[in-house]
Each structure stands twice: as C-alpha cells, then as structure tokens.
Design a protein around this motif. Structure first.
Motif, PDB file in Angstrom:
ATOM      1  N   VAL A  25      73.146  22.551  63.965  1.00  0.00           N
ATOM      2  CA  VAL A  25      72.989  23.279  65.586  1.00  0.00           C
ATOM      3  C   VAL A  25      73.678  24.463  65.610  1.00  0.00           C
ATOM      4  CG1 VAL A  25      72.920  21.088  66.589  1.00  0.00           C
ATOM      5  CG2 VAL A  25      74.931  22.031  66.427  1.00  0.00           C
ATOM      6  N   SER A  26      73.800  25.168  66.523  1.00  0.00           N
ATOM      7  CA  SER A  26      74.562  26.203  66.911  1.00  0.00           C
ATOM      8  C   SER A  26      76.025  26.281  67.195  1.00  0.00           C
ATOM      9  CB  SER A  26      73.961  27.379  68.050  1.00  0.00           C
ATOM     10  OG  SER A  26      73.974  26.692  69.234  1.00  0.00           O
ATOM     11  N   ARG A  27      77.020  27.138  66.960  1.00  0.00           N
ATOM     12  CA  ARG A  27      78.240  26.917  67.054  1.00  0.00           C
ATOM     13  C   ARG A  27      78.451  27.032  68.516  1.00  0.00           C
ATOM     14  NH1 ARG A  27      81.827  29.659  69.795  1.00  0.00           N
ATOM     15  NH2 ARG A  27      80.457  31.263  70.126  1.00  0.00           N
ATOM     16  N   GLN A  28      77.682  27.809  69.464  1.00  0.00           N
ATOM     17  CA  GLN A  28      77.484  27.519  70.877  1.00  0.00           C
ATOM     18  C   GLN A  28      77.399  26.253  71.266  1.00  0.00           C
ATOM     19  OE1 GLN A  28      76.016  30.149  68.963  1.00  0.00           O
ATOM     20  NE2 GLN A  28      76.742  31.864  69.800  1.00  0.00           N
ATOM     21  N   ALA A  29      76.382  25.641  70.558  1.00  0.00           N
ATOM     22  CA  ALA A  29      76.261  24.092  70.922  1.00  0.00           C
ATOM     23  C   ALA A  29      77.184  23.314  70.920  1.00  0.00           C
ATOM     24  CB  ALA A  29      74.975  23.513  70.303  1.00  0.00           C
ATOM     25  N   VAL A  30      77.809  23.378  69.672  1.00  0.00           N
ATOM     26  CA  VAL A  30      79.356  22.685  69.594  1.00  0.00           C
ATOM     27  C   VAL A  30      80.260  22.932  70.556  1.00  0.00           C
ATOM     28  CG1 VAL A  30      81.155  22.316  67.971  1.00  0.00           C
ATOM     29  CG2 VAL A  30      78.643  22.524  66.969  1.00  0.00           C
ATOM     30  N   ASN A  31      80.632  24.206  70.910  1.00  0.00           N
ATOM     31  CA  ASN A  31      81.351  24.531  71.915  1.00  0.00           C
ATOM     32  C   ASN A  31      81.098  23.900  73.276  1.00  0.00           C
ATOM     33  OD1 ASN A  31      82.057  26.623  74.293  1.00  0.00           O
ATOM     34  ND2 ASN A  31      83.784  26.660  72.721  1.00  0.00           N
ATOM     35  N   ALA A  32      79.928  23.960  73.948  1.00  0.00           N
ATOM     36  CA  ALA A  32      79.274  23.410  74.903  1.00  0.00           C
ATOM     37  C   ALA A  32      79.674  21.872  74.941  1.00  0.00           C
ATOM     38  CB  ALA A  32      77.895  23.854  75.200  1.00  0.00           C
ATOM     39  N   ILE A  33      79.249  21.237  73.999  1.00  0.00           N
ATOM     40  CA  ILE A  33      79.547  19.786  73.865  1.00  0.00           C
ATOM     41  C   ILE A  33      81.017  19.694  73.822  1.00  0.00           C
ATOM     42  CG2 ILE A  33      79.531  17.663  72.558  1.00  0.00           C
ATOM     43  CD1 ILE A  33      76.707  19.029  71.514  1.00  0.00           C
ATOM     44  N   GLU A  34      81.957  20.111  73.300  1.00  0.00           N
ATOM     45  CA  GLU A  34      83.173  19.974  73.293  1.00  0.00           C
ATOM     46  C   GLU A  34      83.892  20.264  74.635  1.00  0.00           C
ATOM     47  OE1 GLU A  34      84.800  21.105  68.544  1.00  0.00           O
ATOM     48  OE2 GLU A  34      85.271  22.130  70.173  1.00  0.00           O
ATOM     49  N   THR A  35      83.339  21.099  75.201  1.00  0.00           N
ATOM     50  CA  THR A  35      83.988  21.682  76.681  1.00  0.00           C
ATOM     51  C   THR A  35      83.516  20.584  77.672  1.00  0.00           C
ATOM     52  OG1 THR A  35      82.587  23.391  76.705  1.00  0.00           O
ATOM     53  CG2 THR A  35      84.796  23.896  75.929  1.00  0.00           C
ATOM     54  N   GLY A  36      82.353  19.932  77.486  1.00  0.00           N
ATOM     55  CA  GLY A  36      81.913  19.232  78.448  1.00  0.00           C
ATOM     56  C   GLY A  36      80.699  19.896  79.248  1.00  0.00           C
ATOM     57  N   LYS A  37      80.442  20.933  78.893  1.00  0.00           N
ATOM     58  CA  LYS A  37      79.340  21.647  79.637  1.00  0.00           C
ATOM     59  C   LYS A  37      77.890  21.264  79.109  1.00  0.00           C
ATOM     60  CE  LYS A  37      82.206  25.927  79.945  1.00  0.00           C
ATOM     61  NZ  LYS A  37      82.369  27.089  79.319  1.00  0.00           N
ATOM     62  N   HIS A  38      77.743  20.481  78.181  1.00  0.00           N
ATOM     63  CA  HIS A  38      76.542  20.055  77.659  1.00  0.00           C
ATOM     64  C   HIS A  38      76.657  18.800  77.055  1.00  0.00           C
ATOM     65  CE1 HIS A  38      72.275  20.061  76.061  1.00  0.00           C
ATOM     66  NE2 HIS A  38      72.840  19.842  74.870  1.00  0.00           N
ATOM     67  N   ASP A  39      75.823  17.827  77.491  1.00  0.00           N
ATOM     68  CA  ASP A  39      75.912  16.567  76.834  1.00  0.00           C
ATOM     69  C   ASP A  39      74.651  16.336  75.619  1.00  0.00           C
ATOM     70  OD1 ASP A  39      77.748  15.239  78.633  1.00  0.00           O
ATOM     71  OD2 ASP A  39      76.172  14.479  79.761  1.00  0.00           O
ATOM     72  N   PRO A  40      74.978  15.927  74.412  1.00  0.00           N
ATOM     73  CA  PRO A  40      74.280  15.998  73.437  1.00  0.00           C
ATOM     74  C   PRO A  40      72.916  15.244  73.522  1.00  0.00           C
ATOM     75  CG  PRO A  40      75.838  14.504  72.926  1.00  0.00           C
ATOM     76  CD  PRO A  40      76.390  15.394  74.128  1.00  0.00           C
ATOM     77  N   SER A  41      71.932  15.742  73.038  1.00  0.00           N
ATOM     78  CA  SER A  41      70.622  14.494  73.189  1.00  0.00           C
ATOM     79  C   SER A  41      71.285  13.175  72.245  1.00  0.00           C
ATOM     80  CB  SER A  41      69.717  15.164  72.300  1.00  0.00           C
ATOM     81  OG  SER A  41      69.799  15.410  70.929  1.00  0.00           O
ATOM     82  N   LEU A  42      70.415  12.176  72.515  1.00  0.00           N
ATOM     83  CA  LEU A  42      70.647  10.912  71.791  1.00  0.00           C
ATOM     84  C   LEU A  42      70.492  11.240  70.229  1.00  0.00           C
ATOM     85  CD1 LEU A  42      71.621   8.128  72.077  1.00  0.00           C
ATOM     86  CD2 LEU A  42      69.174   7.454  72.384  1.00  0.00           C
ATOM     87  N   PRO A  43      69.491  11.715  69.633  1.00  0.00           N
ATOM     88  CA  PRO A  43      69.668  12.006  68.238  1.00  0.00           C
ATOM     89  C   PRO A  43      70.746  12.941  67.766  1.00  0.00           C
ATOM     90  CG  PRO A  43      67.567  12.321  69.311  1.00  0.00           C
ATOM     91  CD  PRO A  43      68.279  12.136  70.346  1.00  0.00           C
ATOM     92  N   LEU A  44      71.274  13.703  68.523  1.00  0.00           N
ATOM     93  CA  LEU A  44      72.384  14.645  68.162  1.00  0.00           C
ATOM     94  C   LEU A  44      73.503  13.672  68.360  1.00  0.00           C
ATOM     95  CD1 LEU A  44      73.733  17.120  66.981  1.00  0.00           C
ATOM     96  CD2 LEU A  44      73.876  17.690  69.154  1.00  0.00           C
ATOM     97  N   ALA A  45      73.749  12.926  69.296  1.00  0.00           N
ATOM     98  CA  ALA A  45      74.822  12.032  69.295  1.00  0.00           C
ATOM     99  C   ALA A  45      74.904  11.075  68.171  1.00  0.00           C
ATOM    100  CB  ALA A  45      74.927  11.105  70.627  1.00  0.00           C
ATOM    101  N   PHE A  46      73.723  10.515  67.549  1.00  0.00           N
ATOM    102  CA  PHE A  46      73.680   9.598  66.433  1.00  0.00           C
ATOM    103  C   PHE A  46      74.074  10.624  65.314  1.00  0.00           C
ATOM    104  CE2 PHE A  46      71.064   6.700  68.921  1.00  0.00           C
ATOM    105  CZ  PHE A  46      71.765   5.391  68.447  1.00  0.00           C
ATOM    106  N   ARG A  47      73.645  11.799  65.135  1.00  0.00           N
ATOM    107  CA  ARG A  47      74.129  12.367  63.934  1.00  0.00           C
ATOM    108  C   ARG A  47      75.622  12.770  63.954  1.00  0.00           C
ATOM    109  NH1 ARG A  47      69.692  16.244  65.112  1.00  0.00           N
ATOM    110  NH2 ARG A  47      70.970  18.077  64.982  1.00  0.00           N
ATOM    111  N   ILE A  48      76.207  12.897  64.984  1.00  0.00           N
ATOM    112  CA  ILE A  48      77.525  13.212  65.199  1.00  0.00           C
ATOM    113  C   ILE A  48      78.414  11.916  64.710  1.00  0.00           C
ATOM    114  CG2 ILE A  48      79.554  13.517  66.824  1.00  0.00           C
ATOM    115  CD1 ILE A  48      77.512  15.385  68.277  1.00  0.00           C
ATOM    116  N   ALA A  49      77.798  10.940  65.271  1.00  0.00           N
ATOM    117  CA  ALA A  49      78.448   9.597  64.990  1.00  0.00           C
ATOM    118  C   ALA A  49      78.393   9.358  63.430  1.00  0.00           C
ATOM    119  CB  ALA A  49      77.703   8.415  65.773  1.00  0.00           C
ATOM    120  N   ARG A  50      77.340   9.370  63.007  1.00  0.00           N
ATOM    121  CA  ARG A  50      77.046   9.421  61.492  1.00  0.00           C
ATOM    122  C   ARG A  50      78.082  10.297  60.918  1.00  0.00           C
ATOM    123  NH1 ARG A  50      71.677   8.334  62.724  1.00  0.00           N
ATOM    124  NH2 ARG A  50      71.201  10.297  62.469  1.00  0.00           N
ATOM    125  N   LEU A  51      78.318  11.573  61.157  1.00  0.00           N
ATOM    126  CA  LEU A  51      78.994  12.383  60.373  1.00  0.00           C
ATOM    127  C   LEU A  51      80.449  12.228  60.375  1.00  0.00           C
ATOM    128  CD1 LEU A  51      79.412  15.149  58.943  1.00  0.00           C
ATOM    129  CD2 LEU A  51      79.563  16.300  61.210  1.00  0.00           C
TER     130      LEU A  51
END
Length: 69
Positions: A25-51
C-alpha cells in the motif's frame, strides 16, 4: 478505530514507507491508518495481522468491547 500499528512498526524499526512496502500500500495509507483517519479494509487488516503475527483484535480496537448488541 484505535490501533497499535505505529507501536508495532516502531518495534521493528520500520519507517512508514517500509511498512507500506510489506503491505503493498502507499505510505500515505499507512499514515492514515496509524492516525485513525482511515480504517483498513478487512483484507488489509488480515495482511497487517499476518505480518505482525498477531490476531486482528490485538492490533485494532473498535472501542466496542464490552458493549451488548
């Protein structure tokens, strides 16, 4: 949604760009998730959890724990 993404990333000494690369994903997407401005999609949340080898619930908190439907 609250999350521990920044803490988990810091524990590995990864920049936002490095984490973004691992997640494809983009760095901007990571920033938006970290700051709570964007919630990840379910598939992305699973990728994060696996990572981070953690259950999704250990990374993300919707603030509804203990609430009754």
């Amino acid at each position: 949604m609250n999350n521990r993404l920044k803490v988990l990333r810091a524990e590995r000494n990864w920049s936002q760009a490095e984490l973004a690369g691992h997640l494809e994903v983009s760095r901007q997407a990571v920033n938006a998730i970290e700051t709570g401005k964007h919630d990840p999609s379910l598939p992305l949340a699973f990728r994060i959890a696996r990572l981070f080898d953690s259950p999704i619930e250990a990374i993300f908190d919707d603030g509804l724990a203990g609430d009754k439907a």
